[in-house]
Design a protein around this motif. Structure first.
Motif, PDB file in Angstrom:
ATOM      1  N   ARG A  93      11.774   5.734   3.571  1.00  0.00           N
ATOM      2  CA  ARG A  93      10.928   5.167   4.642  1.00  0.00           C
ATOM      3  C   ARG A  93      10.099   3.991   4.146  1.00  0.00           C
ATOM      4  O   ARG A  93       9.908   3.009   4.870  1.00  0.00           O
ATOM      5  N   VAL A  94       9.626   4.075   2.909  1.00  0.00           N
ATOM      6  CA  VAL A  94       8.864   2.960   2.332  1.00  0.00           C
ATOM      7  C   VAL A  94       9.786   1.758   2.153  1.00  0.00           C
ATOM      8  O   VAL A  94       9.420   0.617   2.458  1.00  0.00           O
ATOM      9  N   LYS A  95      10.986   2.013   1.684  1.00  0.00           N
ATOM     10  CA  LYS A  95      11.955   0.939   1.459  1.00  0.00           C
ATOM     11  C   LYS A  95      12.335   0.243   2.761  1.00  0.00           C
ATOM     12  O   LYS A  95      12.601  -0.965   2.799  1.00  0.00           O
ATOM     13  N   ALA A  96      12.337   0.997   3.869  1.00  0.00           N
ATOM     14  CA  ALA A  96      12.737   0.439   5.160  1.00  0.00           C
ATOM     15  C   ALA A  96      11.673  -0.424   5.819  1.00  0.00           C
ATOM     16  O   ALA A  96      11.952  -1.113   6.807  1.00  0.00           O
ATOM     17  N   ILE A  97      10.457  -0.414   5.282  1.00  0.00           N
ATOM     18  CA  ILE A  97       9.389  -1.242   5.867  1.00  0.00           C
ATOM     19  C   ILE A  97       9.773  -2.711   5.700  1.00  0.00           C
ATOM     20  O   ILE A  97      10.090  -3.168   4.611  1.00  0.00           O
ATOM     21  N   GLY A  98       9.723  -3.424   6.797  1.00  0.00           N
ATOM     22  CA  GLY A  98      10.119  -4.823   6.793  1.00  0.00           C
ATOM     23  C   GLY A  98       9.090  -5.672   6.228  1.00  0.00           C
ATOM     24  O   GLY A  98       8.866  -6.519   5.582  1.00  0.00           O
TER      25      GLY A  98
ATOM     26  N   ALA B 136       0.836  -1.199   0.000  1.00  0.00           N
ATOM     27  CA  ALA B 136       0.000   0.000   0.000  1.00  0.00           C
ATOM     28  C   ALA B 136       0.871   1.249   0.000  1.00  0.00           C
ATOM     29  O   ALA B 136       0.563   2.237  -0.678  1.00  0.00           O
ATOM     30  N   ALA B 137       1.966   1.218   0.757  1.00  0.00           N
ATOM     31  CA  ALA B 137       2.864   2.372   0.827  1.00  0.00           C
ATOM     32  C   ALA B 137       3.519   2.627  -0.526  1.00  0.00           C
ATOM     33  O   ALA B 137       3.647   3.777  -0.960  1.00  0.00           O
ATOM     34  N   THR B 138       3.920   1.553  -1.210  1.00  0.00           N
ATOM     35  CA  THR B 138       4.535   1.692  -2.532  1.00  0.00           C
ATOM     36  C   THR B 138       3.541   2.272  -3.534  1.00  0.00           C
ATOM     37  O   THR B 138       3.876   3.161  -4.320  1.00  0.00           O
ATOM     38  N   ALA B 139       2.313   1.773  -3.486  1.00  0.00           N
ATOM     39  CA  ALA B 139       1.277   2.271  -4.394  1.00  0.00           C
ATOM     40  C   ALA B 139       0.970   3.744  -4.108  1.00  0.00           C
ATOM     41  O   ALA B 139       0.819   4.548  -5.038  1.00  0.00           O
ATOM     42  N   ALA B 140       0.883   4.096  -2.829  1.00  0.00           N
ATOM     43  CA  ALA B 140       0.598   5.485  -2.456  1.00  0.00           C
ATOM     44  C   ALA B 140       1.744   6.399  -2.874  1.00  0.00           C
ATOM     45  O   ALA B 140       1.529   7.525  -3.318  1.00  0.00           O
ATOM     46  N   LEU B 141       2.971   5.899  -2.757  1.00  0.00           N
ATOM     47  CA  LEU B 141       4.135   6.692  -3.154  1.00  0.00           C
ATOM     48  C   LEU B 141       4.137   6.944  -4.660  1.00  0.00           C
ATOM     49  O   LEU B 141       4.413   8.053  -5.114  1.00  0.00           O
ATOM     50  N   LYS B 142       3.790   5.911  -5.430  1.00  0.00           N
ATOM     51  CA  LYS B 142       3.728   6.070  -6.883  1.00  0.00           C
ATOM     52  C   LYS B 142       2.634   7.042  -7.294  1.00  0.00           C
ATOM     53  O   LYS B 142       2.757   7.730  -8.310  1.00  0.00           O
ATOM     54  N   ALA B 143       1.551   7.107  -6.508  1.00  0.00           N
ATOM     55  CA  ALA B 143       0.476   8.058  -6.796  1.00  0.00           C
ATOM     56  C   ALA B 143       0.869   9.473  -6.375  1.00  0.00           C
ATOM     57  O   ALA B 143       0.471  10.456  -7.009  1.00  0.00           O
TER      58      ALA B 143
ATOM     59  N   HIS C 247       9.143  24.284  -4.571  1.00  0.00           N
ATOM     60  CA  HIS C 247      10.445  24.341  -5.222  1.00  0.00           C
ATOM     61  C   HIS C 247      10.865  22.923  -5.582  1.00  0.00           C
ATOM     62  O   HIS C 247      10.504  21.962  -4.886  1.00  0.00           O
ATOM     63  N   LYS C 248      11.626  22.789  -6.644  1.00  0.00           N
ATOM     64  CA  LYS C 248      12.044  21.476  -7.136  1.00  0.00           C
ATOM     65  C   LYS C 248      12.796  20.686  -6.072  1.00  0.00           C
ATOM     66  O   LYS C 248      12.550  19.495  -5.879  1.00  0.00           O
ATOM     67  N   ASN C 249      13.718  21.349  -5.387  1.00  0.00           N
ATOM     68  CA  ASN C 249      14.512  20.653  -4.376  1.00  0.00           C
ATOM     69  C   ASN C 249      13.660  20.217  -3.190  1.00  0.00           C
ATOM     70  O   ASN C 249      13.902  19.154  -2.601  1.00  0.00           O
ATOM     71  N   THR C 250      12.665  20.995  -2.846  1.00  0.00           N
ATOM     72  CA  THR C 250      11.769  20.630  -1.751  1.00  0.00           C
ATOM     73  C   THR C 250      11.011  19.357  -2.100  1.00  0.00           C
ATOM     74  O   THR C 250      10.920  18.429  -1.287  1.00  0.00           O
ATOM     75  N   ALA C 251      10.474  19.305  -3.304  1.00  0.00           N
ATOM     76  CA  ALA C 251       9.729  18.128  -3.738  1.00  0.00           C
ATOM     77  C   ALA C 251      10.641  16.911  -3.813  1.00  0.00           C
ATOM     78  O   ALA C 251      10.266  15.811  -3.389  1.00  0.00           O
ATOM     79  N   SER C 252      11.857  17.099  -4.321  1.00  0.00           N
ATOM     80  CA  SER C 252      12.803  15.989  -4.420  1.00  0.00           C
ATOM     81  C   SER C 252      13.173  15.471  -3.040  1.00  0.00           C
ATOM     82  O   SER C 252      13.283  14.260  -2.824  1.00  0.00           O
ATOM     83  N   ARG C 253      13.365  16.387  -2.107  1.00  0.00           N
ATOM     84  CA  ARG C 253      13.710  15.987  -0.742  1.00  0.00           C
ATOM     85  C   ARG C 253      12.580  15.187  -0.107  1.00  0.00           C
ATOM     86  O   ARG C 253      12.808  14.147   0.516  1.00  0.00           O
ATOM     87  N   LYS C 254      11.340  15.653  -0.285  1.00  0.00           N
ATOM     88  CA  LYS C 254      10.189  14.942   0.269  1.00  0.00           C
ATOM     89  C   LYS C 254      10.074  13.535  -0.327  1.00  0.00           C
ATOM     90  O   LYS C 254       9.848  12.559   0.389  1.00  0.00           O
ATOM     91  N   MET C 255      10.240  13.455  -1.657  1.00  0.00           N
ATOM     92  CA  MET C 255      10.138  12.152  -2.313  1.00  0.00           C
ATOM     93  C   MET C 255      11.244  11.215  -1.848  1.00  0.00           C
ATOM     94  O   MET C 255      11.001  10.028  -1.607  1.00  0.00           O
ATOM     95  N   SER C 256      12.441  11.728  -1.716  1.00  0.00           N
ATOM     96  CA  SER C 256      13.570  10.906  -1.296  1.00  0.00           C
ATOM     97  C   SER C 256      13.348  10.344   0.108  1.00  0.00           C
ATOM     98  O   SER C 256      13.578   9.157   0.362  1.00  0.00           O
ATOM     99  N   ARG C 257      12.913  11.207   0.999  1.00  0.00           N
ATOM    100  CA  ARG C 257      12.698  10.770   2.387  1.00  0.00           C
ATOM    101  C   ARG C 257      11.560   9.765   2.484  1.00  0.00           C
ATOM    102  O   ARG C 257      11.657   8.776   3.223  1.00  0.00           O
ATOM    103  N   LEU C 258      10.482   9.995   1.737  1.00  0.00           N
ATOM    104  CA  LEU C 258       9.370   9.044   1.753  1.00  0.00           C
ATOM    105  C   LEU C 258       9.785   7.711   1.154  1.00  0.00           C
ATOM    106  O   LEU C 258       9.445   6.645   1.681  1.00  0.00           O
ATOM    107  N   ALA C 259      10.527   7.767   0.041  1.00  0.00           N
ATOM    108  CA  ALA C 259      10.964   6.521  -0.608  1.00  0.00           C
ATOM    109  C   ALA C 259      11.848   5.716   0.321  1.00  0.00           C
ATOM    110  O   ALA C 259      11.740   4.483   0.387  1.00  0.00           O
TER     111      ALA C 259
END
Length: 87
Positions: free
Chosen positions: A82-87, A46-53, A68-80
């Motif tokens: 966190r999603v990747k770290a889900i066990g 669900a987290a992966t699907a929500a991230l892709k949306a 700003h572009k860097n703000t959006a990139s930073r948010k996406m990076s941090r969310l990705a």
């Protein structure tokens, strides 16, 4: 208060632009909140699907000038991350 015709028009334009940008920010925040909730529940699919949306919504906010572009990139990076770290 606006006195000249030009300043009155600018005030109207600013109000209209503010309303549009407010809706855009709200829509982006809704998508980001869905990712946060999926991460909190521990559901990686669900987290992966929500991230892709959320990603295109966030980048659309960049092209529309809401973020700003860097703000959006930073948010996406941090969310990705966190999603990747889900066990």
């Amino acid at each position: 208060m606006a006195n000249t015709t030009q300043s009155k028009k600018r005030a109207r334009q600013n109000a209209a632009r503010f309303a549009v940008n407010k809706m855009r920010r709200s829509r982006i925040r809704t998508h980001l909140r869905a990712v946060e909730e999926a991460i909190a529940s521990g559901d990686k699919d669900a987290a992966t699907a929500a991230l892709k949306a959320a990603q295109p919504e966030l980048m659309r906010g960049v092209t529309k000038g809401v973020y700003h572009k860097n703000t959006a990139s930073r948010k996406m990076s941090r969310l990705a991350a966190r999603v990747k770290a889900i066990g």
